[in-house]
Write an enzyme that holds these catalytic residues in place. Structure first.
Site, short mmCIF file in Angstrom:
data_model
loop_
_atom_site.label_atom_id
_atom_site.label_comp_id
_atom_site.label_asym_id
_atom_site.label_seq_id
_atom_site.Cartn_x
_atom_site.Cartn_y
_atom_site.Cartn_z
CG PHE A 1 43.13 38.59 41.61
CD1 PHE A 1 42.88 38.43 42.97
CD2 PHE A 1 43.10 39.87 41.08
CE1 PHE A 1 42.61 39.52 43.78
CE2 PHE A 1 42.83 40.97 41.88
CZ PHE A 1 42.58 40.80 43.24
CD GLN A 2 39.42 41.90 41.60
OE1 GLN A 2 39.64 42.44 40.52
NE2 GLN A 2 39.15 42.58 42.70
CG MET B 1 6.87 44.58 55.71
SD MET B 1 5.18 45.14 55.96
CE MET B 1 4.98 46.24 54.56
CE LYS C 1 43.89 44.13 31.85
NZ LYS C 1 45.02 44.03 32.78
CD GLU D 1 31.50 47.17 42.55
OE1 GLU D 1 31.07 47.17 43.73
OE2 GLU D 1 32.70 47.00 42.27
#
Lengths: 166, 578
Positions: free
Chosen positions: B109-110, B470, B159, B47
């Protein structure tokens, strides 16, 4: 530039879930000080007024107002000028009052400060007082010797004097 | 229609034709609609790459980029990309799935508090709890993301709201009483600025990313010509002024060009446009442009006076204000600063950084010189973060806006490659080259699968020195060469890695090879990766943190014979302190 002082910031905001979180989060993230914050509905439907007490110098205050203005749900922001502002806070004080002498003294103090007794039980009194924060502080100091059990303060809310609105 | 259908319809209404995303449980309703829609969906492999690709798309095209991630980990994986877009004022709309509204707050969940997490890194965010809110919220999101000072907007989509029915409105009315970006500058302030500029003997124009966002490159060019004033840019402003122009100073700041840093220090009037005076640009603020009156033009009032005190602030759209300012100045006689212009040109010529080196392993300067020779003015270059970025910023000559894309504010490693992917999707006709370090590229290398599967022919140049260069540079300069965990080791073999994804792979080790290989890779029209083996010891001169801009450490190697070739010299003779 160390003219740090307390500022009264009045913000007109959309009355939506999350708006308080956005404002409070902004203060935390930018490292601005926040002494008190109150929020409630305003004269317009769907619009709330927020009063924020914050300390800082002019530069900090400028950033606070500008950053607040950037929030999409904030409509207007003003740093109120203390002399032309009415500032009030509500405070509820629950104190011990185990005998008649204490009770009458407390009631006298409450009257002097234009407070009201709003609850009584055999051992306690609860006082309601409104006013500027320093007046409330003064009453609290006086009541300490009786044994204060609980204090609930709303934090100050403010409005400009006269016909002017923000 | 269903909420999910309304999301697609709203996106289409906003002119969206492509989205970068990754599906998940709570996004099933939305993805079921995407299945039948004309919307082009690019399935990234992480993502974070969706967010960076949307950002790259936005920066290359000027349009709003759109990314999608599911609830919980999908949303948290978008965060780095959203924060990157926020810091660099890039218009991105991020759609995140959310658990059904009755589950919100239950640690389902999630489930994650996407709104709460993204609040400090977005311009605004929305969570429709009623499907009827979807069309106005998406319309508002695009309006907010793309106007004023652009920035990312998050939509958190439960949802059940995606599944619920609504009647799609014919006219979508949005009401944003608290959002009215200023466009025109205050005429009095413009006049004051013109007076300051008129009186100045040594003006410098500092152009930031806002010049590119407001499409005012032409106005900057006109102002520079009108005054004979040089133009320096921030990293984000790179490309807004042609860097081969004799009045271009290149980038300013910690890793800026010597001529930029010295002339900003010397100037008596700094005309700063669309920049926020970041610490990387100013160095020690108390020493920054200390002899100059500063004029600051910016669309965001909160940027005025935030980091640097300014003499004349002007809030509004840079394009409108600059046009106004040019009109006012044009009516004044004798605004040309001829002595200053002459001095600038001579000084500039005296410290053009040296690019030609015959060394093996390759010097990054030589690599960038060959990249410059292999590409055209239309090629889009993206960089990652670290030495590769600063070498590109310092040595690469940009001539056009939106052709140099880099993560400035957040400094996000892993940005360059997915941003290039997004830029290529936005402008398929243009060549797109990502210049990355080996560390940053490895953070996002899984998306080689995306460019292969969708045939997105970007070319990734991995400047391979096996160091987090760097940080290692700072350890060498400021931490007694204690190289703590910045050495990356032997693996992977980048050529084999690319080949595992079916991506054409090349390796470059000697001078001359880079130019040819890059040309060949671009010409193939296929995705490619070039593993460029470079000298791990090369450092870029820099201004140490907390110092003024003229306090450059490290040898600033200068092109002695402008513009001829430099004969070969052993590199040992070139090493050394300041």
């Amino acid at each position: 530039m160390t003219n740090e002082r307390s500022h009264i910031i009045s913000a007109v905001v959309l009355h939506r879930p999350g708006v308080l979180q956005r404002v409070a989060g902004l203060f935390t993230r930018r490292g601005f000080n926040i002494d008190a914050i109150t929020v409630g509905p305003s004269e317009k439907e769907g619009i709330a007024r927020m009063t924020i007490i914050s300390r800082g110098d002019e530069k900090v205050l400028e950033q606070i107002t500008k950053q607040l203005n950037k929030l999409i749900e904030v409509i207007k922001v003003r740093d109120l000028d203390p002399p032309s502002t009415v500032l009030r806070e509500l405070c509820l004080i629950k104190t011990h009052a185990p005998h008649e002498k204490a009770r009458s003294e407390i009631i006298q103090y409450a009257n002097i400060f234009r407070g009201r007794i709003i609850d009584v039980s055999p051992d306690n009194l609860t006082i309601e007082i409104t006013g500027a924060p320093d007046k409330i502080d003064a009453l609290i100091d006086l009541l300490r010797s009786f044994g204060i059990q609980e204090i609930a303060r709303t934090g100050p809310t403010a409005i400009t004097r006269g016909a002017k609105t923000i | 229609m269903k909420g999910s259908r309304a999301i697609i319809q709203s996106l289409t209404d906003q002119g969206v034709d492509v989205v970068f995303g990754y599906p998940g449980g709570v996004l099933l309703p939305l993805y079921d609609e995407i299945y039948d829609s004309d919307l082009r969906h690019i399935l990234v492999r992480h993502e974070q790459c969706a967010a960076h690709a949307a950002d790259g798309y936005a920066r290359a095209s000027g349009k709003v980029g759109v990314c999608i991630g599911t609830s919980g980990p999908g949303a948290t994986n978008l965060i780095t990309g959203i924060a990157t877009a926020y810091m660099d004022s890039s218009p991105v709309v991020a759609l995140a799935g959310q658990v059904a509204s009755h589950l919100i707050g239950n640690d389902a969940f999630q489930e994650v508090d996407t709104l709460g997490i993204t609040m400090p890194i977005t311009k605004h965010s929305y969570q429709p709890m009623d499907p009827a809110e979807i069309p106005p919220m998406i319309k508002s999101a695009f309006y907010i993301a793309s106007t004023g000072r652009p920035g990312p907007v998050v939509l958190d989509l439960p949802k059940d709201v995606q599944e619920a029915e609504l009647e799609y409105p014919q006219n979508i009315i949005i009401d944003l009483p608290g959002y009215k970006p200023t466009k025109k500058g205050h005429p009095l302030q413009v006049k004051r600025a013109a007076d300051v500029i008129f009186k100045a003997k040594k003006p410098v124009i500092l152009a930031g990313g806002g010049v590119i966002l407001s499409a005012s490159s032409e106005e900057i060019f006109k102002l520079s010509e009108l005054l004979g004033a040089p133009v320096t840019t921030t990293l984000m402003g790179k490309g807004c002024f042609p860097e081969d122009n004799s009045l271009s100073l290149g980038m300013l700041g910690m890793h800026g060009r010597k001529v930029s840093n010295f002339l900003v220090d010397d100037c008596d009037c700094l005309i700063a446009v669309g920049c926020r005076f970041s610490d990387r640009t100013t160095g020690d603020v108390s020493k920054f442009a200390s002899k100059a009156k500063i004029i600051h033009i910016d669309v965001d009032p909160a940027e005025i006076g935030k980091n640097v005190p300014v003499d004349v602030p002007i809030v509004g759209d840079a394009k409108i204000i600059l046009a106004h300012l040019i009109r006012v100045i044009s009516q004044m006689e004798g605004t040309q600063k001829k002595n200053w212009t002459q001095h600038v040109k001579e000084f500039r010529k005296s410290c053009i950084p040296r690019l030609s080196f015959n060394d093996v392993p390759l010097k990054p300067q030589q690599v960038i010189k060959e990249i410059s020779e292999a590409v055209t003015d239309d090629t889009i270059l993206t960089t990652d973060v670290g030495q590769n970025q600063m070498w590109m910023a310092h040595y690469f000559t940009s001539r056009n806006p939106r052709k140099f894309i880099s993560s400035g504010g957040l400094g996000t490693m892993g940005f360059g490659f997915p941003a290039a992917m997004g830029a290529k999707v936005a402008l398929p006709e243009e060549d797109v080259v990502a210049v990355c370090g080996d560390g940053g590229f490895l953070m996002v290398c899984q998306d080689l699968a995306t460019i292969k599967e969708y045939d997105i022919p970007v070319v990734v140049c991995v400047l391979d020195n096996r160091y987090l260069g760097m940080v290692a540079q700072w350890q060498k300069l400021f931490y007694e060469e204690r190289i703590s965990h910045t050495k990356l080791g032997e693996v992977p073999d980048f050529v084999k890695l690319a080949e595992a994804f079916g991506v054409n792979a090349y390796r470059v080790e000697k001078p001359g090879e880079m130019k040819e290989t890059l040309r060949e890779a671009l010409k193939s029209g296929e995705p490619g990766l070039i593993d460029v083996i470079i000298d791990p010891d090369e450092i870029l001169p820099m201004v140490p943190p907390g110092c003024g801009l003229t306090e450059i450490v490290g040898e600033y190697k200068i092109e002695r014979d402008v513009p001829g070739e430099i004969p070969y010299q052993p590199s040992a003779a070139e090493e050394g302190g300041d």
